[in-house]
Scaffold this motif. Structure first.
Motif, PDB file in Angstrom:
ATOM      1  N   ILE A 121       7.688  36.076  -8.432  1.00 45.14           N
ATOM      2  CA  ILE A 121       9.051  36.107  -8.328  1.00 45.14           C
ATOM      3  C   ILE A 121       7.922  37.005  -6.790  1.00 45.14           C
ATOM      4  O   ILE A 121       8.467  37.135  -5.704  1.00 45.14           O
ATOM      5  N   GLY A 168       5.753  34.891  -4.438  1.00 47.58           N
ATOM      6  CA  GLY A 168       6.474  34.212  -3.667  1.00 47.58           C
ATOM      7  C   GLY A 168       7.465  35.179  -2.490  1.00 47.58           C
ATOM      8  O   GLY A 168       7.165  34.429  -1.645  1.00 47.58           O
ATOM      9  N   MET A 178       0.366  37.130   1.891  1.00 47.05           N
ATOM     10  CA  MET A 178      -1.235  35.917   1.745  1.00 47.05           C
ATOM     11  C   MET A 178      -1.848  36.443   2.442  1.00 47.05           C
ATOM     12  O   MET A 178      -3.144  36.447   1.882  1.00 47.05           O
ATOM     13  N   LEU A 197      -8.188  29.682  -6.595  1.00 47.31           N
ATOM     14  CA  LEU A 197      -6.621  31.012  -7.001  1.00 47.31           C
ATOM     15  C   LEU A 197      -6.150  30.867  -4.951  1.00 47.31           C
ATOM     16  O   LEU A 197      -4.818  30.801  -4.608  1.00 47.31           O
ATOM     17  N   ALA A 198      -6.898  30.968  -4.392  1.00 49.41           N
ATOM     18  CA  ALA A 198      -5.888  30.556  -2.649  1.00 49.41           C
ATOM     19  C   ALA A 198      -4.846  29.629  -2.630  1.00 49.41           C
ATOM     20  O   ALA A 198      -4.130  29.842  -1.854  1.00 49.41           O
ATOM     21  N   ARG A 222      -3.249  27.913  -4.781  1.00 53.33           N
ATOM     22  CA  ARG A 222      -2.636  28.389  -5.620  1.00 53.33           C
ATOM     23  C   ARG A 222      -1.330  29.704  -4.760  1.00 53.33           C
ATOM     24  O   ARG A 222      -0.133  29.484  -4.909  1.00 53.33           O
ATOM     25  N   MET A 223      -1.931  30.499  -4.210  1.00 57.20           N
ATOM     26  CA  MET A 223      -1.211  31.648  -3.045  1.00 57.20           C
ATOM     27  C   MET A 223      -0.511  31.088  -2.419  1.00 57.20           C
ATOM     28  O   MET A 223       0.522  31.309  -1.541  1.00 57.20           O
ATOM     29  N   TYR A 224      -1.591  30.111  -1.636  1.00 59.30           N
ATOM     30  CA  TYR A 224       0.091  29.456  -0.508  1.00 59.30           C
ATOM     31  C   TYR A 224       0.916  29.053  -1.082  1.00 59.30           C
ATOM     32  O   TYR A 224       1.991  28.987  -0.701  1.00 59.30           O
ATOM     33  N   LEU A 259       2.541  29.612  -3.500  1.00 55.80           N
ATOM     34  CA  LEU A 259       4.009  30.261  -4.085  1.00 55.80           C
ATOM     35  C   LEU A 259       4.024  30.843  -2.847  1.00 55.80           C
ATOM     36  O   LEU A 259       5.274  31.112  -2.335  1.00 55.80           O
ATOM     37  N   GLN A 260       2.988  31.705  -1.835  1.00 51.44           N
ATOM     38  CA  GLN A 260       3.856  32.706  -0.631  1.00 51.44           C
ATOM     39  C   GLN A 260       3.846  31.915   0.183  1.00 51.44           C
ATOM     40  O   GLN A 260       4.648  32.563   1.154  1.00 51.44           O
ATOM     41  N   VAL A 261       3.347  30.421   0.612  1.00 57.41           N
ATOM     42  CA  VAL A 261       3.801  30.122   1.695  1.00 57.41           C
ATOM     43  C   VAL A 261       5.054  29.129   1.385  1.00 57.41           C
ATOM     44  O   VAL A 261       5.912  28.591   1.825  1.00 57.41           O
ATOM     45  N   SER A 311       7.857  29.879  -0.865  1.00 56.76           N
ATOM     46  CA  SER A 311       8.379  31.723  -0.664  1.00 56.76           C
ATOM     47  C   SER A 311       9.436  31.804  -0.671  1.00 56.76           C
ATOM     48  O   SER A 311      10.756  32.282  -1.172  1.00 56.76           O
ATOM     49  N   TYR A 363      11.158  32.357  -3.801  1.00 57.62           N
ATOM     50  CA  TYR A 363      11.138  33.597  -4.593  1.00 57.62           C
ATOM     51  C   TYR A 363      11.835  34.403  -4.076  1.00 57.62           C
ATOM     52  O   TYR A 363      11.745  35.816  -4.393  1.00 57.62           O
ATOM     53  N   ARG A 364      11.715  34.220  -2.282  1.00 58.96           N
ATOM     54  CA  ARG A 364      12.708  35.411  -1.553  1.00 58.96           C
ATOM     55  C   ARG A 364      14.001  35.658  -2.113  1.00 58.96           C
ATOM     56  O   ARG A 364      14.639  36.902  -2.080  1.00 58.96           O
ATOM     57  N   LEU A 400      14.684  34.423  -5.481  1.00 58.42           N
ATOM     58  CA  LEU A 400      14.693  35.071  -7.091  1.00 58.42           C
ATOM     59  C   LEU A 400      15.019  36.848  -7.077  1.00 58.42           C
ATOM     60  O   LEU A 400      15.814  37.133  -7.879  1.00 58.42           O
ATOM     61  N   ALA A 401      14.321  37.398  -5.848  1.00 52.96           N
ATOM     62  CA  ALA A 401      14.385  38.558  -5.550  1.00 52.96           C
ATOM     63  C   ALA A 401      15.164  39.321  -5.393  1.00 52.96           C
ATOM     64  O   ALA A 401      15.159  40.717  -5.561  1.00 52.96           O
ATOM     65  N   ASN A 449      17.190  39.645  -7.829  1.00 49.75           N
ATOM     66  CA  ASN A 449      17.225  40.806  -8.801  1.00 49.75           C
ATOM     67  C   ASN A 449      17.322  41.896  -8.464  1.00 49.75           C
ATOM     68  O   ASN A 449      18.029  42.879  -9.369  1.00 49.75           O
ATOM     69  N   ARG A 450      16.749  41.979  -6.657  1.00 47.68           N
ATOM     70  CA  ARG A 450      16.962  43.586  -6.593  1.00 47.68           C
ATOM     71  C   ARG A 450      18.730  43.141  -6.333  1.00 47.68           C
ATOM     72  O   ARG A 450      19.547  44.947  -6.104  1.00 47.68           O
TER      73      ARG A 450
END
Lengths: 384, 639
Positions: A241, A244, A282, B29-30, B32-34, B36-38, B41, B44-45, B47-48, B51-52
């Motif tokens: 999380i 992401g 990223m 790894l790169a 996976r990063m892409y 998850l983060q792109v 995203s 997960y935003r 979900l974050a 969370n908060r």
């Protein structure tokens, strides 16, 4: 000087000349990565140097000192003492079985009073040197023979078994992989690796049976983190999380909500990469990965340039160990592999890991400084 | 050196292989990063943020309840409680262990907490303990790091400043039980209370208000970091009752603790000025939680302290019912006020003999004396003439045999028997003797004190269908509008209630007799008369028999009430209205197993009617002192 003059093919170097041979760009790169780590530790403490960043800075300074000193030691001393060093490390490993601390649920530390040593860390270097020593003296033809692989197999499996018993799955896997990489570089036939791979696959069910519950749990949780969102899967879910939600450019330095609101566990140690990728996105994550790749490239270049098989193998072994740290840690926090306790080199908070790593890099640097030293097939026997 | 160069070539090939492999892994790894983060995203935003960001319900403050002069009857007070959110603690049991080192948690409490934790959703806080002292609050706050999921919550709890005096009318609030949870998230809040009885229950929705919400940023331990946004709720509405606290207190203190109840009504408006039932209970105890002993006392006491006997106690009305029988007979034309009967102490019907309470008999009497002396034989005769169905019809017109209130739960209808009823309920036909017994308000007939007071009010109002109620004017949110009423007196004021269609001269005859009951020397309640003529009351006593008096006992001599065990003694009843010239207040009192109505209940009614008249009549003692302009209090009686 007299010590080095006998039977050496390379021109002798003074300490001063050696000093100038140190790869300063490499050190600059190390320092850059370490500074990123300190910035992250500063953020992990909600914008404070205490308790982590300043301590880490002191260790790094100490470590760089050790690195430089180690880099000046003649590479042939490592060759000469390789098996002794290995034997001592093995003894230390065995010692933690008997008198080791119980820390974090596993026996991993040995107390020297003022300093706690983690023999498994030392073993990673000792194994590289011992294997390099062994294959330095072997013919390319020898490496094709199964019988020739008995000794290196024992060299790898003995410490692996001890580490397994502690139990420290991460280090055990790492020792195996470092050993395998050295075997590969030494020229062991590829079909042997294929065979070994198949044996491992066959052994997995048996190994599963001997695993500790928590290790089994980790694998299960890895396969399906959502199966236990409040227990074992919590770490990896929260890490994903955080990563992401960081998106392309991140939430900004000190602004990672997952990290700063404590949703992210172990943010100053194993999960520090997650925090970096949350706050810098990223772009930040790839940037760090780029620096690591550059460091690895230098490591490869320095090893390839060395004129003795021993130095090459040692250099590649250390570089590969470093690579394994980086890969296992980042792959773990991104949910690609099970959660294993492997720190992110130069970034994660932790004294032993940092000092061992820089010690290892000192040997790598020694490989670089002594790149033109030629050592005979039978090593020191033919000159020393 | 050939070997060496071969070795190096092999090494270089293998290094290239290794480098390729490593590059592949780094690319993974790169990638996976892409991913998850792109690519992922947004997910997960969210979900974050989930969370908060916590959405917290803001319980609205429960509305207050006031009496007709805005005197507080129910207030809210601050209440610190400690709650546990199970999803925020790794192990509930362990956290409870740690908590019990700070505050005492009994095994029973612990079992309840574990039960609620399992039953409720993991994000719902479960109340561990309420009404914490400051010291405990401070100690829990200090130990917060060791108590994940434990929070201090400031809530409000109900305060009933008048305790047992107002308990039955106001009712009480208690935690929501499973059956009552209807999906309203408010009801899931820890310590949220809803009305369980009395006005708290009938006006629960209005009193409850609407919950607001607050978006707060929290950390992983659920601690609030800051508030992001807030939507205010709507506080509960204030409910104003027709009750007059002073009259209520007077009535409650007059009533004997050994099971009694009473009602005081405003005849013109039907507003209930006081309603009490004894023994009572302390509603504040429900708030802090009853101990098992307290609960046993409240639930098993034969005098039923939890029951509002003023509306749920069903008693044979006894001789108070003679008012109904007299009116029924007059309206039916079966008797005139001058119709006389002779009482020799008993009346024979078939093989049975029906006795007058006065063994030697009253002699010859007309209707007025029959009521005044409460002669049973007179009413046997009257009942025999008109039959049960006409009696029942009049009883129902006067408010018996039906529920009358909309503002209190638990009201009982009583029972007015008829031929049809008996056939249907018991499957047997009506017996003549039963009509006779009904003529003196015994047998199947039951009525509540409220119904008896309404009956008195209807007679005293000149035959208006007075309906009692407890809530003051003004529509309340979520409720149907109640009648707009003013207490202002005035001869020209139009009647609020429809006429029952009873001939005024018949009512006058009955009222005249009721006034004789109290104010004339041989009247049964003469001892309880109000001596000031302008406050004099008219009334009717009743003594309802709980046991059956056998022939043998009657031959030996009927045992006096004082010699009987409590639960077999007669109920004492009295109904009255005052002042007789322009009736304004009606009252009924029932003392369970109290003995004679005129001796036991009548003095209580006299005292309360005297009190209420003095309060509303005399400016010096009237509560107009601080609010002289309030038209509702300008009660100067026109009569």
């Amino acid at each position: 000087m007299a010590l080095f003059s006998r039977g050496l093919n390379a021109p002798e170097m003074t300490i001063g000349r050696k000093f100038w041979q140190v790869h300063w760009i490499f050190l600059l790169l190390l320092t850059a990565i370490a500074l990123i780590g300190m910035a992250m530790l500063y953020s992990a403490a909600n914008g404070n140097m205490e308790p982590w960043a300043s301590a880490q800075m002191a260790r790094f300074a100490l470590g760089i000192g050790i690195l430089i000193i180690v880099s000046l030691i003649d590479i042939r001393h490592w060759l000469r003492w390789a098996y002794v060093f290995y034997a001592m490390s093995l003894l230390l490993l065995a010692a933690v079985e008997i008198m080791g601390y119980v820390g974090m649920g596993a026996q991993r530390w040995i107390s020297l009073g003022f300093f706690n040593v983690q023999p498994s860390e030392v073993m990673k270097i000792a194994l590289v040197i011992a294997l390099a020593r062994y294959f330095h003296g072997s013919d390319p033809e020898d490496t094709g023979r199964i019988g020739h692989l008995v000794v290196p197999a024992l060299l790898i499996l003995l410490p692996t078994a001890l580490v397994m018993r502690q139990p420290d799955l991460g280090t055990a896997v790492m020792l195996m992989m470092v050993g395998a990489i050295l075997l590969l570089l030494a020229g062991v036939r590829l079909w042997i690796f294929a065979l070994a791979g198949m044996i491992v696959l066959a052994v997995i069910p048996v190994g599963w049976h001997f695993m500790h519950d928590y290790q089994q749990q980790r694998v299960i949780t890895f396969l399906d983190p959502e199966s236990d969102p409040l227990g074992a899967g919590y770490h990896i879910i929260q890490s994903k999380i955080a990563l992401g939600s960081g998106g392309m450019f991140g939430k900004g330095f000190l602004l990672g909500s997952q990290s700063h609101l404590s949703f992210l566990p172990e943010k100053q140690t194993d999960f520090i990469f997650t925090m970096l990728a949350e706050e810098f996105g990223m772009v930040g994550g790839l940037g760090l990965l780029g620096l690591y790749t550059l460091l690895l490239t230098y490591g490869f270049a320095m090893s390839l340039r060395a004129r003795s098989q021993f130095a090459r193998l040692v250099g590649m072994g250390i570089t590969s160990t470093f690579f394994l740290y980086v890969f296992i840690n980042i792959a773990m926090v991104m949910g690609l592999i099970p959660v294993v306790g492997v720190p992110l080199p130069l970034i994660s908070y932790g004294g032993t890991a940092m000092l061992t790593l820089l010690f290892g890099f000192g040997i790598l640097m020694s490989v670089h400084v002594h790149r033109d030293v030629i050592i005979g097939r039978r090593g020191i026997d033919d000159g020393w | 050196m050939r070997h060496d160069s071969d070795q190096q070539k092999l090494f270089n090939r293998r290094t290239a292989l290794l480098a390729g492999g490593k590059l592949l892994l780094l690319s993974a790894l790169a990638g996976r990063m892409y991913f998850l983060q792109v690519l992922e995203s947004d997910k997960y935003r969210t979900l974050a943020d989930e969370n908060r960001i916590n959405l917290r319900l803001l319980p609205p403050p429960r509305g207050r309840i006031v009496d007709r002069f805005d005197t507080l009857l129910v207030d809210n007070q601050q209440n610190y409680r400690v709650v546990l959110i199970s999803e925020q603690t790794p192990a509930v049991e362990q956290t409870l262990d740690a908590l019990s080192a700070i505050i005492d948690i009994s095994d029973a409490e612990r079992a309840r907490i574990m039960r609620e934790t399992r039953r409720r959703r993991s994000w719902v806080p479960v109340t561990v303990r309420e009404n914490l002292g400051w010291e405990d609050v401070a100690r829990i706050e200090v130990n917060a790091p060791d108590l994940p999921g434990v929070l201090i919550d400031v809530g409000q709890s109900r305060l009933y400043p008048h305790g047992i005096m107002t308990a039955h009318v106001l009712g009480y609030v208690a935690a929501v039980n499973e059956a009552e949870a209807n999906g309203d998230r408010l009801l899931l809040l820890p310590g949220f209370r809803i009305g369980k009885n009395g006005v708290e229950k009938t006006h629960d929705l209005a009193l409850r208000g609407k919950g607001g919400s607050s978006q707060v940023e929290v950390n992983a331990f659920g601690r609030m970091i800051r508030e992001l946004s807030r939507q205010e709720g709507q506080p509960g509405a204030e409910v104003r009752l027709s009750l007059d606290l002073e009259v209520q207190r007077k009535l409650a203190s007059l009533l004997p603790a050994e099971s009694s109840s009473g009602v005081v009504l405003d005849i013109r408006t039907g507003q209930i000025l006081a309603m009490a039932s004894m023994p009572s209970f302390d509603p504040n105890a429900f708030n802090r939680g009853l101990t098992p002993d307290e609960w046993r006392y409240l639930s098993q006491n034969p005098m039923a302290p939890l029951i509002n006997k003023a509306i749920a106690g069903q008693y044979a009305p006894g001789s108070t019912f003679k008012v109904v029988v007299a009116l029924a007979a007059l309206e039916a034309g079966a008797i005139t006020p001058d119709t006389e009967f002779y009482c020799n102490g008993s009346l024979a019907l078939g093989n049975a003999r029906f006795h007058c309470y006065k063994k030697e008999g009253h002699g010859r009497a007309a209707l007025r004396d029959g009521i005044k002396w409460s002669c049973d034989v007179y009413f046997y005769e009257v009942a025999k003439r008109i039959g049960i169905d006409r009696i029942a019809a009049m009883a129902e017109r006067l408010g018996l045999g039906q529920t009358l209130l909309t503002d209190l739960p638990g009201e009982q209808p009583g029972l007015i028997p008829s031929r049809a009823w008996k056939q249907k309920a018991l499957g047997t036909s009506w017996q003549g003797g039963e009509t006779l017994v009904a003529g003196i308000g015994q047998g199947y007939i039951t009525a509540t004190p409220l119904q008896l007071a309404v009956m008195a009010a209807r007679v005293a109002s000149g035959g208006l269908a007075v309906m009692p109620h407890l809530t003051m004017d003004g529509p309340l949110p979520g409720e149907s509008a109640t009648r707009s009423l003013s207490l202002q007196a005035g001869a020209t004021e139009p009647a609020l209630f429809p006429d029952l269609g009873i001939k005024p001269e018949h009512l006058r005859v009955v009222r005249d007799a009721m006034e004789a009951v109290v104010n004339e020397p041989r009247g049964t309640a003469n001892g309880a008369r109000i001596k000031e003529p302008e406050m004099a009351m008219g009334g009717k006593s009743g003594t309802s028999q709980v046991r059956r008096i056998s022939k043998a006992e009657r031959d030996r001599g009927v045992i006096k009430n004082d010699d009987l065990p409590w639960e077999r003694r007669d109920h004492a009843l009295f109904i009255a209205y005052a002042p007789i010239k322009a009736p304004r207040f009606a009252a009924a009192v029932v003392v369970e197993h109290g003995g004679g109505g005129s001796a036991v209940a009548a003095p209580l009614v006299r005292d309360i009617l005297r009190f209420v008249q003095e309060r509303y009549r005399l400016p010096a003692t009237a509560p107009t002192a601080n609010r002289p302009d309030d038209p509702a209090i300008a009660l100067q009686n026109s009569g």
